[in-house]
Design a protein around this motif. Structure first.
Motif, short mmCIF file in Angstrom:
data_model
loop_
_atom_site.label_atom_id
_atom_site.label_comp_id
_atom_site.label_asym_id
_atom_site.label_seq_id
_atom_site.Cartn_x
_atom_site.Cartn_y
_atom_site.Cartn_z
N SER A 294 0.85 -1.23 0.16
CA SER A 294 -0.03 -0.16 -0.06
C SER A 294 0.82 1.33 0.15
CB SER A 294 -0.82 0.08 1.16
OG SER A 294 -0.21 -0.24 2.43
N SER A 295 2.15 1.23 0.50
CA SER A 295 2.99 2.39 0.45
C SER A 295 4.53 1.87 0.54
CB SER A 295 2.76 3.32 1.67
OG SER A 295 3.00 2.67 2.83
N GLN A 296 5.40 2.96 0.19
CA GLN A 296 6.73 2.65 0.47
C GLN A 296 7.09 2.13 1.93
OE1 GLN A 296 9.31 5.58 -1.39
NE2 GLN A 296 11.05 5.10 0.06
N THR A 297 6.31 3.06 2.77
CA THR A 297 6.80 2.67 4.10
C THR A 297 6.26 1.25 4.59
OG1 THR A 297 6.21 4.92 4.61
CG2 THR A 297 6.25 3.56 6.49
N ALA A 298 5.31 0.89 4.06
CA ALA A 298 4.98 -0.47 4.62
C ALA A 298 5.69 -1.58 4.14
CB ALA A 298 3.40 -0.89 4.04
N PHE A 299 6.29 -1.17 2.68
CA PHE A 299 7.29 -2.33 2.00
C PHE A 299 8.36 -2.28 2.84
CE2 PHE A 299 10.62 -2.14 -1.23
CZ PHE A 299 10.63 -3.77 -1.46
N ALA A 300 8.98 -1.10 3.24
CA ALA A 300 10.15 -0.83 3.93
C ALA A 300 10.20 -1.66 5.14
CB ALA A 300 10.57 0.51 3.74
N ALA A 301 9.11 -1.47 5.77
CA ALA A 301 9.19 -2.17 7.11
C ALA A 301 9.04 -3.57 6.85
CB ALA A 301 7.68 -1.70 7.81
N ALA A 302 8.21 -4.06 6.01
CA ALA A 302 8.18 -5.65 5.83
C ALA A 302 9.54 -6.19 5.32
CB ALA A 302 6.98 -5.97 4.87
N PHE A 303 10.23 -5.49 4.52
CA PHE A 303 11.63 -5.94 3.90
C PHE A 303 12.60 -6.00 5.00
CE2 PHE A 303 15.60 -5.45 1.93
CZ PHE A 303 15.52 -6.25 0.69
N LYS A 304 12.44 -4.89 5.76
CA LYS A 304 13.55 -4.93 7.20
C LYS A 304 13.22 -6.01 8.09
CE LYS A 304 15.80 -1.72 10.03
NZ LYS A 304 15.71 -0.29 10.69
N LYS A 305 12.11 -6.33 8.30
CA LYS A 305 11.62 -7.24 9.06
C LYS A 305 12.13 -8.75 8.62
CE LYS A 305 7.59 -8.97 11.64
NZ LYS A 305 6.15 -8.92 11.64
N LEU A 306 12.36 -8.88 7.40
CA LEU A 306 12.78 -10.21 7.00
C LEU A 306 14.34 -10.25 6.75
CD1 LEU A 306 9.90 -11.05 4.28
CD2 LEU A 306 10.23 -12.02 6.55
N THR A 307 14.93 -8.93 6.46
CA THR A 307 16.39 -9.09 6.12
C THR A 307 17.20 -8.34 7.10
OG1 THR A 307 16.08 -7.03 4.83
CG2 THR A 307 15.60 -8.87 3.71
N GLY A 308 16.85 -7.35 8.10
CA GLY A 308 17.29 -6.73 8.77
C GLY A 308 17.83 -5.23 8.26
#
Length: 319
Positions: A294-308
């Protein structure tokens, strides 16, 4: 109220007379309030986060003030997992009084149609599951159980397994419609299974899974999961393609792949994101949109959660 607050799905319902105490409810299901509306009435606030399905099931994260009021009969089973400071609380059902200690790992169950008065002296942080009885009965039927699916009333009952499952829902919404919906459907099915096994009048025994999906059916499921972000990857669609119930599809898919459908799709979306970040010059916001976030912020949070790492940091490191 701050945070990711969702709008109430059912803002108006027929008013019910105030209950003087907890009495068994004789009204028809159609006259009872939906759980989200009754909770908004009695808690006098809006949820910090809420996700409701067309099935009527939902998950809500509430942060509310001390409570001294009657919770009237609802058209859902309501299951609550506590996430706040330890405190004593009291629940009155008719002439019966239950005194418990609200603490992490404790569970509250309000069966559909029941009513009780609650006295909780301190602010509360709680995640709630709203479970229609039809879903509970469907899971029991799909699992091949023969016992009744009636839930027991629980007051600050220790159950860290169910509590952890429910609390995990409060921060699992990643801003990706397909992933969020699939996760929620899986979680609701899993919680219903757990409730039948541990909190029903006659505890249910579930048989272990015998074998996974056939290669052809597994390939079809994976092809659907790999499709573009507009494809229906709901649990209903996946199970229907396989000719199985949702309950048996989830168990068989995990037996075949080692992952739940949601975990498999999340891993696939992560691999897609990494490929796009590594091999293209597309902006982060374009990558997020292409993957259904839904947003760049949501994508960045999900990506960081999985990769650090944030997508930008990861891209700089691998290029």
């Amino acid at each position: 109220m701050t945070g990711n607050t969702a709008r109430m799905s059912n803002p108006s319902h027929k008013s019910l007379p105030s209950a003087p105490g907890a009495q068994p409810d004789d009204s028809s299901t159609s006259e009872r309030r939906a759980a989200d509306a009754e909770m908004a009435r009695v808690l006098k606030t809006e949820p910090f986060r809420m996700a409701m399905d067309s099935s009527g099931a939902g998950i809500a994260h509430w942060k509310h003030d001390p409570l001294h009021d009657v919770v009237e009969p609802m058209s859902h089973h309501v299951i609550m997992a506590y996430n706040g400071v330890m405190q004593r609380m009291e629940r009155r059902s008719g002439k019966s009084v239950a005194i418990g200690t609200f603490r992490p790992g404790a569970l509250i169950i309000i069966p559909e149609g029941s009513s009780s008065r609650w006295d909780i002296p301190k602010p509360v942080d709680v995640v709630q599951l709203y479970l229609p009885d039809a879903i509970l009965k469907r899971v029991a039927e799909e699992a091949g159980t023969s016992g009744p699916a009636d839930l027991l009333e629980r007051t600050a009952h220790p159950d860290p397994i169910t509590s952890r499952l429910l609390l995990s829902a409060s921060d699992a919404l990643e801003g990706n419609g397909a992933l969020d919906t699939l996760f929620r459907h899986q979680l609701i099915n899993l919680l219903a299974t757990r409730l039948l096994a541990a909190h029903a009048g006659s505890p249910t025994t579930f048989q272990p899974t015998m074998g996974g999906l056939s290669p052809k059916v597994l390939l079809r499921a994976i092809e659907r999961l790999r499709s573009d972000s507009e494809t229906d990857v709901s649990l209903d669609a996946l199970a229907s393609d396989a000719g199985l119930s949702r309950f048996h599809f989830c168990r068989s898919f995990k037996e075949s792949t080692g992952l739940s459908p949601h975990a498999w799709l999340r891993q696939h979306r992560l691999e897609q994101a990494m490929n796009m970040l590594r091999e293209s010059d597309d902006s982060i916001v374009s990558v997020a949109a292409a993957l259904g976030y839904s947003s760049q912020t949501a994508f960045a949070a999900a990506f960081k959660k999985l990769t650090g790492e944030t997508p930008s940091d990861w891209r700089r490191r691998v290029r």
